[in-house]
Design an enzyme around this catalytic site. Structure first.
Site, PDB file in Angstrom:
ATOM      1  N   CYS A  73      57.682  61.564  74.175  1.00  0.00           N
ATOM      2  CA  CYS A  73      59.078  61.158  73.982  1.00  0.00           C
ATOM      3  C   CYS A  73      59.319  61.116  72.479  1.00  0.00           C
ATOM      4  O   CYS A  73      58.795  60.219  71.797  1.00  0.00           O
ATOM      5  CB  CYS A  73      59.346  59.793  74.624  1.00  0.00           C
ATOM      6  SG  CYS A  73      61.049  59.226  74.383  1.00  0.00           S
ATOM      7  N   CYS A 217      67.599  63.966  73.096  1.00  0.00           N
ATOM      8  CA  CYS A 217      66.226  64.164  73.583  1.00  0.00           C
ATOM      9  C   CYS A 217      65.434  64.779  72.442  1.00  0.00           C
ATOM     10  O   CYS A 217      65.695  65.937  72.054  1.00  0.00           O
ATOM     11  CB  CYS A 217      66.216  65.075  74.804  1.00  0.00           C
ATOM     12  SG  CYS A 217      64.563  65.377  75.477  1.00  0.00           S
ATOM     13  N   GLY A 220      63.175  67.565  73.503  1.00  0.00           N
ATOM     14  CA  GLY A 220      64.054  68.664  73.911  1.00  0.00           C
ATOM     15  C   GLY A 220      64.611  69.416  72.714  1.00  0.00           C
ATOM     16  O   GLY A 220      64.738  70.647  72.737  1.00  0.00           O
TER      17      GLY A 220
HETATM   18  N1  LIG Z   1      62.264  62.691  80.111  1.00  0.00           N
HETATM   19  C1  LIG Z   1      61.092  63.113  79.344  1.00  0.00           C
HETATM   20  C2  LIG Z   1      60.493  61.913  78.577  1.00  0.00           C
HETATM   21  C3  LIG Z   1      61.435  61.405  77.478  1.00  0.00           C
HETATM   22  C4  LIG Z   1      61.742  62.485  76.479  1.00  0.00           C
HETATM   23  C5  LIG Z   1      62.936  62.233  75.569  1.00  0.00           C
HETATM   24  N2  LIG Z   1      63.619  60.985  75.725  1.00  0.00           N
HETATM   25  C6  LIG Z   1      62.590  62.510  74.114  1.00  0.00           C
HETATM   26  O1  LIG Z   1      63.205  61.927  73.201  1.00  0.00           O
HETATM   27  O2  LIG Z   1      61.704  63.390  73.874  1.00  0.00           O
HETATM   28  C7  LIG Z   1      60.035  63.678  80.317  1.00  0.00           C
HETATM   29  O3  LIG Z   1      60.066  63.319  81.494  1.00  0.00           O
HETATM   30  O4  LIG Z   1      59.195  64.474  79.861  1.00  0.00           O
END
Ligand SMILES: N[C@H](CCC[C@H](N)C(=O)O)C(=O)O
Length: 274
Positions: A73, A217, A220
């Protein structure tokens, strides 16, 4: 149990010191804490634990709002750095944290930003069990009656990146929810919708695995920049504009780590009875 509510560009977290508190949370308790009506409310819950490696300062664990534990994350990593300094758990400016996907190096910058070495991106299919990729590093699938092409990369967590002409018109909810659970992704996947504005700037919306669309994200943003750079749409330094704000991503190409820089905000301290 004491916690701190934090966010990175509106991607919000419940952060818990599990070093000075004895914490064991069930998935049901994590879903309760993440619930925006009956609990505290967050996209992810972060645990700060003692390291498992000799060369690390902490262990960093991440749980999505659906209660599932994941290995990365990016926005949370910046908040993690802010949290351990604010709580006096470390007086360093840079520290190494163990995660289930390897180690991250977090650095607090003078101007209050945090830079995270997010590690070297890993490419499908070794890390994302997909059908063999096309030569263009693009994959394809039929989703919601649409023929989709997308890039796929792991930042320690799996990401699919779909290029769109206008993120404001992107089918984030419908296509994001269906691709998240597509059979191509047995561990499910985070789904990014990327609009390329120039070789140095993109817009991005992300439908996150286990949390639905978030305001930002971090992993992301890294994944989208990697896919864009690999497709020669972007230069090595990219500004990623998310609904919650901007991140700076730097990637020198295959074999190199991705660097992500951005803010981390502590909103309030809380205490809750479980
Ligand atoms: N939902 C993501 C985890 C949080 C990622 C996101 N909140 C970030 O800032 O990278 C997953 O299941 O891989």
């Amino acid at each position: 149990m004491e916690f701190t509510k934090m966010h990175g560009l509106g991607n919000d977290f419940v952060v818990i010191d599990a070093i000075n508190q004895s914490i064991t949370l069930t998935s049901a308790q994590i879903r309760f804490l993440a619930d925006r009506h009956f609990g505290v409310g967050c996209d992810q819950l972060l645990l700060v634990e003692k390291p498992v490696s000799d060369n690390a300062d902490f262990k960093y664990r991440i749980f999505n709002a659906d209660g599932g534990e994941v290995a990365q994350c990016g926005n949370g990593a910046r908040c993690f750095a802010r949290f351990v300094r604010d709580k006096g758990l470390s007086n360093k400016d840079e520290f190494t944290v163990d995660t289930d996907a390897g180690q991250l190096v977090l650095r607090l910058d003078a101007e209050g930003l945090v830079t995270v070495n997010m590690g070297i991106p890993k490419h499908a299919p070794e890390h994302i069990p997909l059908l063999m990729p096309h030569e263009s590093l693009l994959y394809e699938a039929e989703v919601a009656g649409q023929h989709l092409e997308f890039g796929a990369v792991s930042m320690g967590n799996p990401h699919a990146v779909i290029r769109v002409d206008d993120v404001t018109q992107a089918p984030v909810e419908s296509v994001g929810a269906q691709l998240e659970c597509h059979r191509l992704f047995p561990q499910r996947v985070n789904v990014g919708f990327m609009q390329v504005l120039s070789r140095q700037r993109i817009k991005l919306r992300v439908y996150e695995r286990g949390a639905a669309e978030t305001l930002a994200c971090g992993s992301g943003a890294c994944a989208a920049a990697v896919v864009g750079i690999e497709q020669d749409l972007l230069d090595n330094d990219v500004i990623v504009g998310l609904p919650g704000g901007e991140l700076k991503i730097q990637w020198a190409g295959r074999g190199h780590p991705v660097l992500m820089s951005g803010p981390a905000v502590s909103v309030y301290e809380g205490r809750i009875r479980l």
